[in-house]
Design an enzyme around this catalytic site. Structure first.
Site, PDB file in Angstrom:
ATOM      1  N   LYS A  68       0.857  -1.176   0.193  1.00 34.29           N
ATOM      2  CA  LYS A  68      -0.023   0.098  -0.002  1.00 34.29           C
ATOM      3  C   LYS A  68       0.793   1.182  -0.044  1.00 34.29           C
ATOM      4  O   LYS A  68       1.752   1.432   0.923  1.00 34.29           O
ATOM      5  CB  LYS A  68      -0.887  -0.172   1.292  1.00 34.29           C
ATOM      6  CG  LYS A  68      -1.693   1.091   1.427  1.00 34.29           C
ATOM      7  CD  LYS A  68      -2.629   0.906   2.530  1.00 34.29           C
ATOM      8  CE  LYS A  68      -3.714   2.425   2.698  1.00 34.29           C
ATOM      9  NZ  LYS A  68      -4.401   2.232   3.738  1.00 34.29           N
ATOM     10  N   ARG A 126       1.488  10.161   6.015  1.00 29.83           N
ATOM     11  CA  ARG A 126       1.408   8.590   6.266  1.00 29.83           C
ATOM     12  C   ARG A 126       2.694   8.052   5.713  1.00 29.83           C
ATOM     13  O   ARG A 126       3.033   6.962   5.577  1.00 29.83           O
ATOM     14  CB  ARG A 126       0.332   7.791   5.619  1.00 29.83           C
ATOM     15  CG  ARG A 126      -0.913   8.092   6.196  1.00 29.83           C
ATOM     16  CD  ARG A 126      -2.326   7.310   6.310  1.00 29.83           C
ATOM     17  NE  ARG A 126      -3.511   7.630   6.125  1.00 29.83           N
ATOM     18  CZ  ARG A 126      -4.076   8.037   7.214  1.00 29.83           C
ATOM     19  NH1 ARG A 126      -3.549   8.404   8.318  1.00 29.83           N
ATOM     20  NH2 ARG A 126      -5.392   8.618   6.963  1.00 29.83           N
ATOM     21  N   GLU A 130       7.712  -6.621   1.015  1.00 28.46           N
ATOM     22  CA  GLU A 130       6.310  -6.584   1.835  1.00 28.46           C
ATOM     23  C   GLU A 130       5.513  -7.895   1.399  1.00 28.46           C
ATOM     24  O   GLU A 130       4.884  -8.446   2.405  1.00 28.46           O
ATOM     25  CB  GLU A 130       5.511  -5.400   1.464  1.00 28.46           C
ATOM     26  CG  GLU A 130       6.412  -4.067   2.003  1.00 28.46           C
ATOM     27  CD  GLU A 130       5.929  -3.888   3.519  1.00 28.46           C
ATOM     28  OE1 GLU A 130       5.171  -4.988   3.997  1.00 28.46           O
ATOM     29  OE2 GLU A 130       6.419  -2.965   3.941  1.00 28.46           O
ATOM     30  N   LYS A 139      -2.478  -1.586  -3.844  1.00 35.18           N
ATOM     31  CA  LYS A 139      -3.207  -0.302  -3.467  1.00 35.18           C
ATOM     32  C   LYS A 139      -2.335   0.857  -3.754  1.00 35.18           C
ATOM     33  O   LYS A 139      -1.298   0.914  -2.966  1.00 35.18           O
ATOM     34  CB  LYS A 139      -3.837  -0.280  -2.304  1.00 35.18           C
ATOM     35  CG  LYS A 139      -4.840   0.668  -1.977  1.00 35.18           C
ATOM     36  CD  LYS A 139      -5.183   0.658  -0.634  1.00 35.18           C
ATOM     37  CE  LYS A 139      -6.058   1.926  -0.331  1.00 35.18           C
ATOM     38  NZ  LYS A 139      -6.436   1.964   1.062  1.00 35.18           N
TER      39      LYS A 139
HETATM   40  C1  PBG Z   1      -7.131   3.417   5.849  1.00 36.17           C
HETATM   41  C2  PBG Z   1      -7.382   3.188   4.442  1.00 36.17           C
HETATM   42  C3  PBG Z   1      -7.369   4.153   3.421  1.00 36.17           C
HETATM   43  C4  PBG Z   1      -7.953   3.798   2.214  1.00 36.17           C
HETATM   44  C5  PBG Z   1      -8.326   2.293   2.542  1.00 36.17           C
HETATM   45  N1  PBG Z   1      -8.075   1.995   3.726  1.00 36.17           N
HETATM   46  C6  PBG Z   1      -6.809   5.350   3.259  1.00 36.17           C
HETATM   47  C7  PBG Z   1      -5.720   6.077   3.736  1.00 36.17           C
HETATM   48  O1  PBG Z   1      -4.589   5.316   3.957  1.00 36.17           O
HETATM   49  O2  PBG Z   1      -5.562   7.383   3.764  1.00 36.17           O
HETATM   50  C8  PBG Z   1      -7.944   4.286   0.873  1.00 36.17           C
HETATM   51  C9  PBG Z   1      -9.160   3.858   0.006  1.00 36.17           C
HETATM   52  C10 PBG Z   1      -9.461   4.836  -1.257  1.00 36.17           C
HETATM   53  O3  PBG Z   1      -8.732   5.822  -1.559  1.00 36.17           O
HETATM   54  O4  PBG Z   1     -10.372   4.501  -1.908  1.00 36.17           O
HETATM   55  N2  PBG Z   1      -6.105   2.902   6.181  1.00 36.17           N
HETATM   56 ZN    ZN Z   2      -5.558   3.520   8.381  1.00 36.42          ZN
END
Ligand code: PBG
Ligand code: ZN
Length: 329
Positions: free
Chosen positions: A198, A220, A236, A251
């Site tokens: 991610k 983040r 990962e 993602k």
């Molecule tokens: C939270 C999370 C996020 C998404 C899914 N779970 C956002 C983030 O990391 O700020 C993003 C999903 C999307 O943008 O549709 N951990």
């Molecule tokens: Zn989160």
């Protein structure tokens, strides 16, 4: 020209094209995200995501009925609680919004696959995905104290009936901690779908409107991955496999199709991708201006994700795509 080599032969009719088509997109390959809010009778459209709503549980159950009738793969639940605190109580409490929503959905629709997103950012007052040291103003999440809370959250979600636990916080060791927690609580058969690779992405902007989860300070980048890195994704996923992940996710999706392909090549596990909020909003904005054909763009994009290696796709387009594919509803 070599007369034996005329690739256009196989493109000459719709029937031939269908016969040799390599990739299929089906409703069951798509998972629909839902945002749950406390209350009753609430369906509040997200400003930056036309067609996506924050829903109270009663309205979410109605949506789930449509999801089931359309033959989609399932839903993934996110919580938008009224109260946030430093310990992310709403994430792991028995009465947390996702736990309540899961119970109601599974009661009404026992066959529908319900995934629970397992993270703390929607529930912490500072909006970070884990626990911070008391004086922290930068968002440098403390890894191991966060694992304890993720473990509690996953167990509470499983107890409420969640079929799949999907940790998205990018903490080191999160899959192992959650697996141990689930096993100790007797949920040895509950699979983990890890958001394994991610990235720290600008494509999450609209989601943070929907989930009201933008970090209040910092960013983040000390836990989500650097968009410039590819090999690191393989590290990962290797770790998550060792820790006991049952499925892996990449993602965002569209800007990371190369990662998706590399992950699929490197693992025997099912691989998912998340067609995230920003990807959705870009298409919606252009379609609303009449600049692109929404149906064609969405089906082409989702097919490309399948071609790149996704076994299934989390997407806000899921219901529309299922209708366009001509199944159900
Ligand atoms: C939270 C999370 C996020 C998404 C899914 N779970 C956002 C983030 O990391 O700020 C993003 C999903 C999307 O943008 O549709 N951990
Ligand atoms: Zn989160």
């Amino acid at each position: 020209m070599f007369p034996n080599h005329r690739p256009r032969r196989l493109r000459s009719t719709p029937a031939l094209r269908r016969l040799v088509r390599e990739t299929v997109l089906r409703p069951q390959d798509l998972v629909y995200p839902l945002f749950l809010v406390p209350g009753q009778g609430i369906a509040q459209e997200v400003r930056s995501m036309p067609g996506v709503y924050q829903l109270s549980i009663d309205k979410a159950v109605e949506q789930c009925r449509k999801v089931q009738d359309l033959g989609l793969g399932g839903v993934i639940l996110f919580g938008v609680p009224d109260d946030k605190d430093l310990a992310a109580t709403g994430a792991w409490h028995d009465h947390g919004i996702v736990q309540q929503g899961t119970q109601a959905i599974k009661q009404a629709l026992p066959e529908l696959l319900v995934m629970a997103d397992t993270c703390l950012c929607e529930y912490t007052s500072h909006g970070h995905c884990g626990v911070l040291a008391e004086a922290d103003t930068t968002g440098r999440v403390l890894n191991d104290p966060t694992l304890t809370l993720l473990q509690k959250t996953a167990v509470a979600q499983a107890e409420s009936g969640a079929d799949i636990i999907a940790p998205s916080g990018m903490m080191d060791g999160m899959v192992q901690a959650i697996r141990q927690g689930l096993d100790a609580a007797g949920f040895t058969e509950t699979p983990i779908l890890s958001y394994a690779a991610k990235y720290a992405s600008a494509y999450y902007g609209p989601f943070r409107d929907a989930a009201e989860s933008a970090p209040q300070f910092g960013d983040r980048r000390t836990y989500q991955m650097d968009p410039a890195n590819g090999s690191e994704a393989l590290k990962e996923i290797a770790l998550d496999e060792l820790e006991g992940a049952d499925m892996l996710m990449v993602k965002p999706a569209l800007a990371y199709l190369d990662i998706l392909w590399r992950v699929k090549e490197a693992t025997q596990l099912p691989v998912a991708c998340y067609n995230v909020s920003g990807e959705y909003s870009l298409v919606k904005a252009a379609a609303r201006n009449g600049w692109v054909n929404e149906e064609a763009i969405v089906l082409e994009t989702l097919t490309s994700m399948r071609r790149a290696g996704a076994d299934f796709i989390l997407t806000y387009h899921a219901k529309d795509a299922a209708r366009w594919l001509g199944h159900g509803g």
